[in-house]
Design an enzyme around this catalytic site. Structure first.
Site, PDB file in Angstrom:
ATOM      1  N   GLY A   1       0.828  -1.200   0.000  1.00  0.00           N
ATOM      2  CA  GLY A   1       0.000   0.000   0.000  1.00  0.00           C
ATOM      3  C   GLY A   1       0.858   1.245   0.000  1.00  0.00           C
TER       4      GLY A   1
ATOM      5  CG  ASP B   1      -4.332   6.857   0.515  1.00  0.00           C
ATOM      6  OD1 ASP B   1      -4.792   7.210  -0.591  1.00  0.00           O
ATOM      7  OD2 ASP B   1      -3.429   6.004   0.630  1.00  0.00           O
TER       8      ASP B   1
ATOM      9  CB  SER C   1       5.192  -4.670   1.967  1.00  0.00           C
ATOM     10  OG  SER C   1       5.761  -4.077   0.843  1.00  0.00           O
TER      11      SER C   1
END
Ligand SMILES: *[C@@H]1O[C@H](CO)[C@@H](O)[C@H](O)[C@H]1NC(C)=O
Ligand SMILES: *[C@@H]1O[C@H](CO)[C@@H](O)[C@H](O)[C@H]1NC(C)=O
Ligand SMILES: *[C@@H]1O[C@H](CO)[C@@H](O)[C@H](O)[C@H]1NC(C)=O
Ligand SMILES: *[C@@H]1O[C@H](CO)[C@@H](O)[C@H](O)[C@H]1NC(C)=O
Ligand SMILES: *[C@@H]1O[C@H](CO)[C@@H](O)[C@H](O)[C@H]1NC(C)=O
Ligand SMILES: *[C@@H]1O[C@H](CO)[C@@H](O)[C@H](O)[C@H]1NC(C)=O
Ligand SMILES: *[C@@H]1O[C@H](CO)[C@@H](O)[C@H](O)[C@H]1NC(C)=O
Ligand SMILES: *[C@@H]1O[C@H](CO)[C@@H](O)[C@H](O)[C@H]1NC(C)=O
Ligand SMILES: *[C@@H]1O[C@H](CO)[C@@H](O)[C@H](O)[C@H]1NC(C)=O
Length: 802
Positions: free
Chosen positions: A508, A622, A512
């Site tokens: 992401g 996000d 990881s």
């Protein structure tokens, strides 16, 4: 087993009645003029299997007159039954009953001299009834065929499989008829009647095996065949013959049928079998001659409480306790006899009925009692309630409500509670509704509480001591509890549980993620953070903040690890992966509209909690489908919250580091204006469009800017005909009203001005239909994007999304 034998009279009777005698020396064949009864046995040629009347080794009181025809291992002590003919229709006396070949060429069981069979192979149109024989083969398969001609099998026990899968049998699905060969568990240890659990190939046509509860609920799937193994059970493959050398596996998928089969070398002789057991576990065993015992070498699911309904309703499942099921307070076993024989699937019933059935307006009669540290039962209804008190009132005011739980969200249950698990499964709290008479009044309650507190203290300190010593000894030696909830892991522990970070789940924006398994078999996701530059103290402070955030739609942080520059976070593991996979990957199951809508509502609730209910408001920064994870029942959990702050991401650099996710970023990220929670709202809106359409927003733009989905929706909403966009889908149980509401919400979310965008809290209310919503204007920024490329804002957008 031979109690019926002793009276001489009976033996004489046997001799008198069986004119068609089965040969006294054991044979493997039953012919048309023979009758097998009493303690007579057919024995396969190699002597491995026997067939005859038997009684289950464990029998409930009062049912010791139930006899069945079955097949067992002839050379293994303690009758291990591998097949039963008359599963649900026992006969009361094996002497007066018998197994014969009937005049119409069927193998049948006649009960107590009666003429009509109690069980039959149901072969139709057997042209050569006189020459029909039944043969017990060396494989343990009972075959009905014509005399010595082996080429035509009229019937075989391998096709009428019960709970045991023997080597050489195919667990198949016939592609012509659609018939799935399915193993079904015994009801309990003393009763071969078909029970609640079964396993077979997926009737829908995929190449995976599924285990079902009551032929309806799938609680385990093997994953599809990958050419070498099943994706969910890689350890079981033809190239990996663990733990027994000499195993062979074969998966066949041809025009006629799909099947998997396994075999073992017959020399040296190995006895092995696979069963679906009475508690719903699929298990494989091998007979160990040296210890004279069956040893399990493969079990699925891995934990007994993962079996759906294994403890039945109104009971509690526990992984650790010797007896895995127990009735909740105020309930008793529905059928105590079944419980004694380890069949818990009938569950528990209420001892004192709820009073509300009579008078639901004022419910002074019923009370709620708390059970702490549980995994909540299935089938919760999510209810809109302001707080715990409201949630309780809603439950008490509805007669069918049997329990509630409030943890940011109000959950209530109707009727039966299924799959409740103790602290081995979770740490939620639930209130169970009982008649007031079942709960001691408040006076004694105080003493109870004091007692519980003192007792709890003693147990806790004992527990801590024990845990301390156990941990000192165990491989993972120094897991520290921080704030009582977060675990501080050693780096070497995480290396160990992730097998040195070998199973990568994904990568992401912040690092990881790897799969790991804790010593208590809990699966976790371990995230290795990248680009962490702050001090140790800040790290611990931020992690502690994140760890204190608990909401059913937010992913739970379980622990962390900090070793020099290495920073890792340990999260709960989500078996269904991320939302983007389900929305965009053609390979995965298409989510139904109902589930998609629930997901949209769930995400909104999680974000509303982050924005409005946490002590410090957290902007996620996000939001995108990759950051929404789905649990086993597709409940969405927002992931990665708090990380933007933890990693001290410079918001001006965020655009370059978030390449590819720019499609979800609000215009203020580009304009440089201050970022507020409304930036998350914008991203949520863009994602909601994707949830609605099941396609990436940017995908639409590649082919045709005019068709940029969010703008298209906005325009159609104004024209009052947004349904047009969903043409045929509307026939598939999709609610027009919900589609319209979701479209409106999405459009309001992506408005240019932050003040026009609703808060996440309001979005929850709108999606739940509690608040109405107006038709939104077409969002200017996106409209400009869609109109043409001679625009500054658009080109900057395009650049970023290259
Ligand atoms: C079997 O049948 C006989 C008469 O045909 C009857 O007297 C006897 O009770 C029956 N036994 C059982 C166990 O049903
Ligand atoms: C089967 O046997 C019966 C009597 O035993 C006889 O009547 C009949 O003809 C035979 N049928 C065949 C096809 O041999
Ligand atoms: C066995 O049965 C098949 C099919 O009915 C037939 O073709 C074959 O000739 C038979 N074989 C013998 C030895 O009778
Ligand atoms: C298995 O294959 C079927 C198609 O045969 C597919 O629909 C399904 O999603 C696959 N399941 C998994 C878990 O990959
Ligand atoms: C099992 O399924 C049958 C019908 O398929 C239903 O009648 C029965 O109530 C179910 N049992 C339970 C315990 O839900
Ligand atoms: C309700 O309660 C009254 C008295 O409290 C009783 O007479 C009546 O039978 C009850 N009705 C039901 C449906 O239980
Ligand atoms: C229900 O109970 C309340 C208070 O206990 C009482 O005032 C009311 O009349 C009752 N209603 C019925 C239908 O019995
Ligand atoms: C109680 O809950 C059931 C199931 O959700 C619902 O159908 C019913 O209308 C509710 N009753 C009341 C009085 O709210
Ligand atoms: C919410 O649930 C979590 C476990 O899922 C628990 O640790 C936490 O204490 C609960 N929070 C509240 C407010 O009950």
């Amino acid at each position: 087993m031979a109690t019926w034998l002793s009276p001489c009279a009976r033996f004489l009777l046997l001799l008198l009645l069986s004119q068609q005698k089965f040969p006294s020396h054991a044979s493997d064949t039953l012919t048309a003029n023979q009758r097998l009864s009493g303690n007579q046995k057919m024995i396969s040629q190699d002597g491995n299997f026997a067939l005859g009347f038997f009684q289950p080794a464990v029998v409930a009181e009062g049912s010791n007159s139930k006899w069945y025809i079955g097949i067992w291992y002839n050379k293994i002590p303690g009758q291990t039954i591998v097949w039963v003919a008359n599963r649900a229709k026992p006969v009361s006396d094996p002497v007066s009953s018998g197994l014969i070949i009937s005049d119409d060429g069927n193998l049948v069981i006649l009960r107590n001299h009666s003429e009509s069979p109690t069980w039959s192979t149901n072969i139709k149109n057997n042209k050569a009834a006189n020459s029909t024989v039944a043969i017990l083969l060396n494989t343990g398969n009972l075959v009905v065929r014509h005399g010595p001609n082996t080429s035509v099998v009229l019937w075989q026990s391998f096709d009428d499989i019960t709970d045991t899968w023997l080597p050489g049998n195919k667990l198949s699905r016939n592609k012509k008829t659609g018939v799935v060969k399915q193993m079904t568990s015994w009801k309990d240890q003393g009763d071969p009647t078909p029970g609640m659990f079964s396993i077979g190939l997926d009737p829908k046509g995929s190449t995976q095996y599924i285990i079902l509860w009551n032929n309806s609920v799938v609680y385990w799937a093997s994953g599809n065949w990958t050419g070498n193994s099943f994706s969910g059970v890689p350890e079981l493959s033809p190239t990996n013959s663990y733990p027994i050398s000499g195993y062979t596996f074969q998966f066949v998928d041809n025009d006629e049928e799909t099947y998997f089969t396994y075999n073992v070398k017959s020399d040296p002789q190995i006895f092995t079998r696979a069963i679906i057991d009475i508690s719903g576990l699929f298990q494989t065993f091998v007979w160990i001659e040296a210890t004279q015992a069956w040893v399990t070498f493969f079990t699925q699911p891995k934990t007994k409480c993962s079996v759906y309904g294994t403890c039945g309703e109104n009971s509690m499942c526990s992984e650790n306790a010797a007896s895995s099921c127990s009735c909740l307070k105020g309930f008793v076993e529905s059928y105590p006899n079944n419980w004694v024989l380890n069949d818990h699937t009938s569950g528990c019933r209420r001892m004192v009925p709820l009073k509300c059935a009579n008078n639901s307006s004022m419910n002074k009669q019923d009370k709620l009692y708390l059970i702490d540290n549980v995994r909540l039962p299935d089938n919760a209804h999510i209810i809109n309630a302001a707080n715990v008190h409201d949630c309780e009132l809603i439950c008490l005011s509805n007669c069918s409500c049997t329990a509630y739980s409030h943890n940011g969200t109000c959950l209530i249950w109707h009727d039966h509670l299924m799959n409740l698990q103790d602290s081995t499964g979770g740490s939620d709290r639930i209130f169970i509704r009982l008649a007031a008479s079942e709960i001691p009044n408040s006076g004694t309650k105080k003493w109870w509480i004091i007692g519980i507190i003192i007792g709890g203290f003693i147990i806790l300190s004992l527990g801590i001591t024990v845990v301390y010593f156990l941990h000192k000894r165990s491989r993972i030696s120094s897991i520290n509890q921080v704030d009582g909830t977060l675990i501080s892991f050693k780096y070497s522990d995480l290396q160990f549980i992730t097998r040195n970070f070998s199973a990568r789940l994904g990568t992401g924006s912040f690092g990881s993620v790897f799969k790991g398994v804790l010593p208590d078999t809990t699966t976790v996701a371990v995230k290795k953070l990248e680009g962490f530059h702050q001090g140790e103290k800040q790290f611990r402070a931020e992690v502690s903040t994140i760890g204190n955030i608990h909401h059913m739609n937010l992913i739970r942080l379980l622990g962390f690890c900090s070793k020099g520059a290495e920073k890792l976070l340990v999260y709960e593991y989500m078996p269904n992966g991320s939302l983007d996979k389900h929305l965009f990957d053609s390979g995965s199951i298409t989510l139904s509209w109902r589930i998609k809508y629930q997901i949209a509502v769930g995400i909104a609730k999680g974000l509303a909690y982050l924005h409005e209910e946490c002590r410090d408001c957290i902007i996620h920064c996000d939001i995108k489908p990759q950051n929404i994870l789905l649990d086993a029942s597709f409940v969405p959990k927002v992931a990665d919250f708090g990380l933007a702050k933890l990693l001290g991401r410079d918001f001006s650099r965020v655009l370059t580091s978030m390449r590819g996710t720019v499609g979800y970023l609000a215009p203020e990220w580009i304009s440089g204006a201050a970022i507020t929670t409304k930036a998350d709202v914008f991203s949520y809106g863009m994602m909601l469009f994707e949830i609605i359409s099941g396609k990436r927003n940017l995908e639409h733009t590649e082919t045709n800017m005019e068709a940029f989905f969010p703008v298209l929706v906005a325009r159609k909403l104004l024209e009052g005909e947004v349904q047009i966009l969903f043409g045929t889908e509307l026939n598939n149980g999709v609610s027009v009203e919900e589609i319209e509401r979701a479209c409106k919400v999405a459009c309001w979310c992506v408005q240019d001005s932050e003040s026009s965008r609703p808060t996440m809290g309001k979005i929850v209310k709108i999606l739940e239909g509690l608040v109405d919503i107006e038709v939104p204007p077409v969002p200017r920024y996106l409209n400009v994007l869609a109109e043409g490329s001679n625009n500054v804002e658009f080109s900057s957008y395009e650049q970023l999304s290259e």
